[in-house]
Design a protein around this motif. Sequence first.
Motif, short mmCIF file in Angstrom:
data_model
loop_
_atom_site.label_atom_id
_atom_site.label_comp_id
_atom_site.label_asym_id
_atom_site.label_seq_id
_atom_site.Cartn_x
_atom_site.Cartn_y
_atom_site.Cartn_z
N VAL A 217 -13.13 -27.08 28.42
CA VAL A 217 -12.70 -28.37 27.87
C VAL A 217 -11.30 -28.72 28.36
O VAL A 217 -10.97 -29.89 28.58
CB VAL A 217 -12.73 -28.30 26.31
CG1 VAL A 217 -11.99 -29.47 25.69
CG2 VAL A 217 -14.17 -28.25 25.82
N GLU A 218 -10.50 -27.68 28.58
CA GLU A 218 -9.09 -27.86 28.93
C GLU A 218 -8.87 -28.83 30.09
O GLU A 218 -8.10 -29.78 29.98
CB GLU A 218 -8.51 -26.48 29.26
CG GLU A 218 -7.04 -26.47 29.56
CD GLU A 218 -6.18 -26.87 28.37
OE1 GLU A 218 -6.73 -27.05 27.26
OE2 GLU A 218 -4.98 -27.05 28.57
N ASP A 219 -9.57 -28.58 31.20
CA ASP A 219 -9.31 -29.42 32.36
C ASP A 219 -10.34 -30.52 32.54
O ASP A 219 -10.40 -31.16 33.58
CB ASP A 219 -9.22 -28.57 33.62
CG ASP A 219 -7.90 -27.81 33.64
OD1 ASP A 219 -6.89 -28.39 33.20
OD2 ASP A 219 -7.89 -26.64 34.05
N SER A 220 -11.16 -30.73 31.54
CA SER A 220 -12.14 -31.81 31.66
C SER A 220 -11.91 -32.83 30.56
O SER A 220 -11.19 -33.80 30.75
CB SER A 220 -13.56 -31.24 31.62
OG SER A 220 -13.75 -30.48 30.43
N PHE A 221 -12.47 -32.57 29.37
CA PHE A 221 -12.33 -33.55 28.29
C PHE A 221 -10.87 -33.75 27.89
O PHE A 221 -10.46 -34.84 27.53
CB PHE A 221 -13.16 -33.14 27.08
CG PHE A 221 -14.63 -33.07 27.37
CD1 PHE A 221 -15.28 -34.17 27.90
CD2 PHE A 221 -15.36 -31.93 27.13
CE1 PHE A 221 -16.64 -34.12 28.18
CE2 PHE A 221 -16.71 -31.86 27.40
CZ PHE A 221 -17.35 -32.96 27.93
N ASN A 222 -10.09 -32.67 27.96
CA ASN A 222 -8.68 -32.81 27.60
C ASN A 222 -7.86 -33.50 28.67
O ASN A 222 -6.68 -33.75 28.49
CB ASN A 222 -8.07 -31.45 27.27
CG ASN A 222 -8.33 -31.07 25.82
OD1 ASN A 222 -8.72 -31.94 25.02
ND2 ASN A 222 -8.13 -29.82 25.48
N ALA A 223 -8.48 -33.79 29.80
CA ALA A 223 -7.76 -34.49 30.86
C ALA A 223 -8.09 -35.99 30.86
O ALA A 223 -7.52 -36.74 31.64
CB ALA A 223 -8.11 -33.89 32.21
#
Length: 698
Positions: A217-223
């Motif tokens: 999630v860190e580098d996808s949805f949180n981006a």
Amino acid sequence: MAASNGDPGTKVICPQGFRFGATAAGIRESGAPGRRDLAAVVSEVPCAAAGVFTVNRMRAAPVEYAAGRLPAMGIRAIVANSGNANAITGPRGAVDERAVAAAAAAALKLAPDEVLTASTGAIGSPLPVERMRAAMPALASSLATEPLPAAEAIRTTDLRTKMAARTIELDGKPVQIVAICKGSGMIHPEMATMLCFIATDASVSPGVLQATLIGAVEDSFNAITVDGDMSTNDCVIALANGRSGARPIEGSGAELERFAAALRGICLDLARAIAADGEGASKLLVVDVEGTRDHALARDLARAVAGGSLVKSGIFGGDPSWGRILAALGARIGARDLDLDLSRLTLDIQGVRVYENGGPVAFDREGLSELMLTSEIAVRLDLQGGADKARALGCDLTYDYVKINAEYYSSPKGAAARPAIDREAVVETLSYIQRFAGKRAVIKYGGAAMIDPALKRSFAQEVVLLQSAGLRPIVVHGGGPEITRTLERLGQKTEFADGQRVTGAEDVRVVEMVLTGKVNTEIVGLLNTVGGRAIGLSGKDGRLLMAHKLAPEPGKPDLGFVGEIEAVSSDVIDMVLDRGYIPVISPVGMGKDGVSYNINADVAAAEIAVATGASRLIFLTDVAGILDKDGKLITSLKGADLESGLGGAIRGGMHVKAQAVMSALAGGVQAVHVVDGRAPYSIVAELFTDRGVGTLVT
Ligand code: ADP
Ligand code: MG
């Protein structure tokens, strides 16, 4: 194998032991009755479950419950609704949430604490629990291996249905991961949410699943940022039921890495899909910040730039407004009081250097503006002060964003809220209607517009609208992915040569079955459900497309049962049109001896346009239009320009199309349009406006 919705190769295999369901519970007070708004993901055995949730302090009741439970073992189902967020509803929010879980549990024969719920939609009004309870039996009986209806049911303002899937091999066994998702941005907290449900038959402990999910999630949805606001309801929940039979994934090692990479890939596909589908968005904005000494810092800066309202409106306008980008960056650095050296900062927009070593550099403004007439904009900032970097995904800010959000709960009130009517645009449209009255137009239907459910529907509406505007549409369709899928299912491999399918003797029967028996009838059904009057025809009907085997060109491969059209008999089309129907034609040709031939749909569309005296031919495809060798959209060109292949720019599937365009023009068709089928209503936007949206060839 990678697959996401919109990719013609989409192949979603349901993980073992999972079922998806959807039904209409009438959750929205107003709105289309019968619209599915309740979805379920159910496992036949207890799952390891993990979740990542919004940190908004006003978060919704279902988020509070799920966040308190996960990671955990023993979850069997997620029940999600659209139309009501069950957020900021006071103490009854939590009671209603469990009431829905209990109702779902009863219908699914589970215990209430095996059920998680999720909600999205309007904020502040209580859940219609009774209506939801009444719909639970229908939800339970809708359970099947196809996730698409569930993905559709959780949509709110999303224009597209979002799914992604991966198949990986673990412990010598195929393991499936499927995700459905909704999200049209992180807009105003009341107005959007992202929900994502991931189901896998991998065997993995809740703890390992949780750690992997956080990483993904860190580098996808949180981006992603659409306007930087955080929803009350965001959640990503993963369920793993172990039914693949592969041994449990350990907390480290190659198997975990493979699983984590697949999960990351899925989340990234979906994050891009959300950003590109941001409310009102017309372009995806990809901001890379490089050269920092800290990943979190790079991400914060990238998000600040991607979220800047002026940056976003500039991107919408196709304006290379580098000053706004640097201002947004500087504002964030200043607001956080960061001590960063900006003297070596560089900025590239679409690969064009516009700023370097602390100062602007000369660049071709017009050229860059044109490079920005595309659906994805890349902004790259390099601080040259370290090895860390991060990416943020956003979208442009358009007139439609305001319109959608101003009218979300009610019609705008008062003169100020009422958008000015563009009187000239109305006159422009009406004058096109007058010009097109009684004229015939052949539409080649293909690509994403044949796959994505929302695009399928908007295509059908559009064709019916064209007809009511006095134009006489003739639809010629391909069958691409469906044919490939059926051949694969039957264990037959598909070969392509020069963008054309090689058709064996067995294949041609499958092609005919799929094109005429399945794809054609589906299109006819769709047109007729949205109020059209359509009739399906195969090239064999009334000897519409007489064909013989296409002789291989010297040095080129033999394409097998691919036919070349000898004659088009337009009688049957005339008859159908004269009676006020829309002919929908599957490009199967008939040989003299009754043999069937697979005819390239682009070629068939062109020949049919010529034979029926059509004044327009429209190709709906998965690119913005005809692109030049820099990948830039050509808005208009002459047929003769295509002869040279545009200096090597025309390749693959576009090669056949370009030939078809030229032969249509040579045969008397007035104008040919190549338009983007990935966006809704491209045909009307192209035909009924002066500027158009795709490529016009005359
Ligand atoms: P369709 O289903 O619409 O027939 P094809 O894949 O057969 O789609 O043909 C369109 C494809 O041709 C585009 O998606 C693109 O990948 C490719 N292509 C090659 N050259 C060009 C070009 N100059 N402009 C646009 N698309 C091109
Ligand atoms: Mg093609």
